[in-house]
Design an enzyme around this catalytic site. Structure first.
Site, PDB file in Angstrom:
ATOM      1  N   HIS A 231     -62.124 -91.996 -75.551  1.00  0.00           N
ATOM      2  CA  HIS A 231     -62.689 -92.236 -76.803  1.00  0.00           C
ATOM      3  C   HIS A 231     -63.961 -92.508 -76.787  1.00  0.00           C
ATOM      4  CE1 HIS A 231     -58.083 -93.647 -77.705  1.00  0.00           C
ATOM      5  NE2 HIS A 231     -58.358 -92.292 -77.603  1.00  0.00           N
ATOM      6  N   GLU A 261     -57.466 -81.390 -77.991  1.00  0.00           N
ATOM      7  CA  GLU A 261     -58.533 -81.961 -77.120  1.00  0.00           C
ATOM      8  C   GLU A 261     -58.528 -80.729 -75.825  1.00  0.00           C
ATOM      9  OE1 GLU A 261     -57.052 -85.698 -76.081  1.00  0.00           O
ATOM     10  OE2 GLU A 261     -57.200 -86.412 -78.297  1.00  0.00           O
ATOM     11  N   GLU A 357     -50.902 -84.842 -72.985  1.00  0.00           N
ATOM     12  CA  GLU A 357     -52.381 -84.853 -72.712  1.00  0.00           C
ATOM     13  C   GLU A 357     -52.450 -85.547 -71.478  1.00  0.00           C
ATOM     14  OE1 GLU A 357     -54.396 -87.755 -75.604  1.00  0.00           O
ATOM     15  OE2 GLU A 357     -52.436 -88.075 -76.339  1.00  0.00           O
TER      16      GLU A 357
END
Length: 401
Positions: A231, A261, A357
Site C-alpha cells: 500500500h 496487481e 494475491e
C-alpha cells in the site's frame, strides 16, 4: 426564527441506483431476519459500507456522523444538511436531514425514527467511545447488540447482481493495467504512469455506467524500493532500466472496489529477481487452484505457506494471501471473516468473491530485492471458481519497455 433539528429534503426525483429496488429489498429482508433472530426493534448502521450496502447511499463524512436506521417496516438514511437532497436522491427508502443549528441534532434525528427504550443493534467496531456514550444517552436502549459480525456474514455471499458489478470492475481494472503497460518507459515518474491508468479506468467506468457517481478510483504504481509495501503511495521517483515495478489498479464503482496487481520489470530482469518472480507466480497459480467451494481459508493459507517454505521463501511473505470483495475501499469497510489467513476458518461457498494475491518482499541489498505481487479475483461457484481477472501475469508479458 425557529430552526428545526431535522427535516425532510426530498429535492428532485430518485436517481438510478447501482442496483434495482428488489436487490435492496432482499438485503433489507436479510437484515430484518437478523433483527428477528436477536429480538431487536431497530438497528442503527453507521459505517460507509453498511449504509451503502443496504441503502445505495455512499456518504462523504467530512467529520459529520451519518446513519441508516432500519426497523421492521422502515429504512431511513440520516444525513447532514450540507448534502441537501443528494442522500434522498441516492438512497433506497426514506431520508431525514439533520441540521447544524445545535450539537447532537444527528442523535435527535435518530431518536425521532427509533424512539427510546428499544432493543437496538449497532456496529460496535465503528462506534467511537464518544458516540457509544451518545448512543446510550439519547436512545436509552433497554438492550443493545453488536450486529456488525452478522451484517458482514450477510455481505460475504454476493448476489448475482453484485457479481455482475464486480465482474465489470475487474474488467475496468484490466483496462487500467493495459494503459499503464503502454505508458511505461524509462525516464517517466511513477505519478506519470499512475495518472494514465487512473484516467483510463475512470473513462471506462463512465462508459459502462453512464448514470453512476464517479469517485475514488486510483492507481498505486510503485518502482524500485517503493515496491516493498503493498500500500505504498505513488511518488515522483523516475523509472530506470532494470527496475522492479508494481502495477496496482483500483477502480471504484458505486462503493464496490476491485483490484489488479502485477509484478513488472522495466527493460530487463536479473537472474535472482527472475527466480523470485517465477516462484511467486507459481504460488499464485497454486493458490488459485485451491480456491474451490468447501475449502477452508486457514487450510488454503497453510498449503501456500508450505509451498513457500519448501523453496526457503516463506520468511519473505508479508501478509495474507487474499480477501473478499464487495462494498469496501482503502478507507472504509472490510469483510475480515473472508481472508486467507491462518486465523480465519471460513469455508468457501458459492457466491463468495475472493482474491489470490501472494506477495514476497526481499529487503534492499539482497539479490532480487523488491516486492513481488500478483493478484486475481475469483468468484466461487458450485463446483469450482471463475477467475474474472484477465490481464496476464508473469515474465512473458510483464517485462516491458
Amino acid at each position: 426564527m425557529q430552526r428545526p433539528e431535522f427535516y425532510s429534503c426530498e429535492n428532485g426525483p430518485k436517481a438510478v441506483l447501482p442496483f434495482e429496488a428488489a436487490e435492496y429489498e432482499a438485503r433489507l429482508a436479510g437484515l430484518r431476519d437478523i433483527l428477528e433472530l436477536h429480538g431487536l426493534d431497530a438497528v442503527l448502521l453507521t459505517s460507509m459500507h453498511n449504509i451503502a450496502y443496504y441503502s445505495g447511499f455512499l456518504y462523504c463524512s467530512f467529520g459529520r456522523p451519518y446513519g441508516l436506521v432500519v426497523t421492521r417496516d422502515r429504512s431511513v438514511v440520516i444525513s447532514a444538511g450540507i448534502d441537501a437532497g443528494q442522500p434522498w436522491r441516492r438512497c433506497h427508502g426514506e431520508s431525514l436531514t439533520y441540521t447544524d443549528w445545535a450539537r447532537d441534532n444527528y442523535w435527535r434525528a435518530v431518536v425521532h425514527v427509533i424512539g427510546t427504550g428499544k432493543a437496538v443493534g449497532c456496529e460496535a467496531d465503528h462506534l467511537t467511545m464518544l458516540n457509544a456514550e451518545k448512543f446510550s444517552h439519547f436512545l436509552k436502549p433497554k438492550r443493545g447488540l453488536d450486529i456488525a459480525p452478522a451484517t458482514m456474514t450477510q455481505r460475504m455471499v454476493k448476489s448475482e447482481a453484485e457479481i455482475a458489478l464486480i465482474t465489470h470492475g475487474a474488467a475496468v481494472a484490466d483496462v487500467g493495467g493495459y494503459a499503464i503497460r503502454d505508458t511505461i518507459k524509462e525516464g517517466l515518474r511513477e505519478i506519470d504512469v499512475a495518472m494514465a491508468g487512473r484516467d483510463a479506468m475512470e473513462t471506462e467506468i463512465a462508459k459502462r455506467f453512464p448514470e453512476a457517481e464517479y469517485r475514488d478510483s486510483w492507481v498505486w504504481f510503485q518502482s524500485g524500493l517503493n515496491t516493498d509495501g503493498a500500500h505504498n503511495p505513488v511518488t515522483g521517483r523516475v523509472l530506470q532500466r532494470g527496475d522492479i515495478l508494481s502495477l496496482n489498479c483500483f477502480p471504484m464503482i458505486s462503493g464496490y472496489y476491485t483490484a489488479l496487481e502485477r509484478t513488472m520489470f522495466l527493460g530487463e530482469v536479473d537472474p535472482a529477481s527472475l527466480r523470485i518472480w517465477e516462484a511467486n507466480v507459481a504460488a499464485h497459480d497454486y493458490g488459485m487452484s485451491l480456491l474451490v467451494p468447501g475449502a477452508v481459508c486457514s487450510e488454503v493459507t497453510q498449503k501456500i505457506n508450505a509451498f513457500f517454505a519448501e523453496r526457503d521463501l516463506l520468511q519473505y511473505r508479508t501478509f495474507g494471501y487474499g480477501h473478499s470483495f464487495g462494498v469496501l475501499s482503502h478507507y472504509y469497510g472490510r469483510e475480515a471473516g473472508l481472508e486467507l489467513r491462518e486465523d480465519i476458518d471460513t469455508v468457501l461457498e458459492p457466491g463468495m468473491v475472493i482474491s489470490m494475491e501472494p506477495m514476497l518482499t526481499l529487503p534492499a541489498g539482497m539479490p532480487g530485492a523488491g516486492g513481488y505481487r500478483e493478484h486475481d479475483i475469483l468468484v466461487i461457484g458450485e463446483t469450482g471458481a471463475e477467475d474474472i481477472t484477465k490481464y496476464p501475469y508473469g515474465p512473458g508479458f510483464n517485462l516491458v519497455g
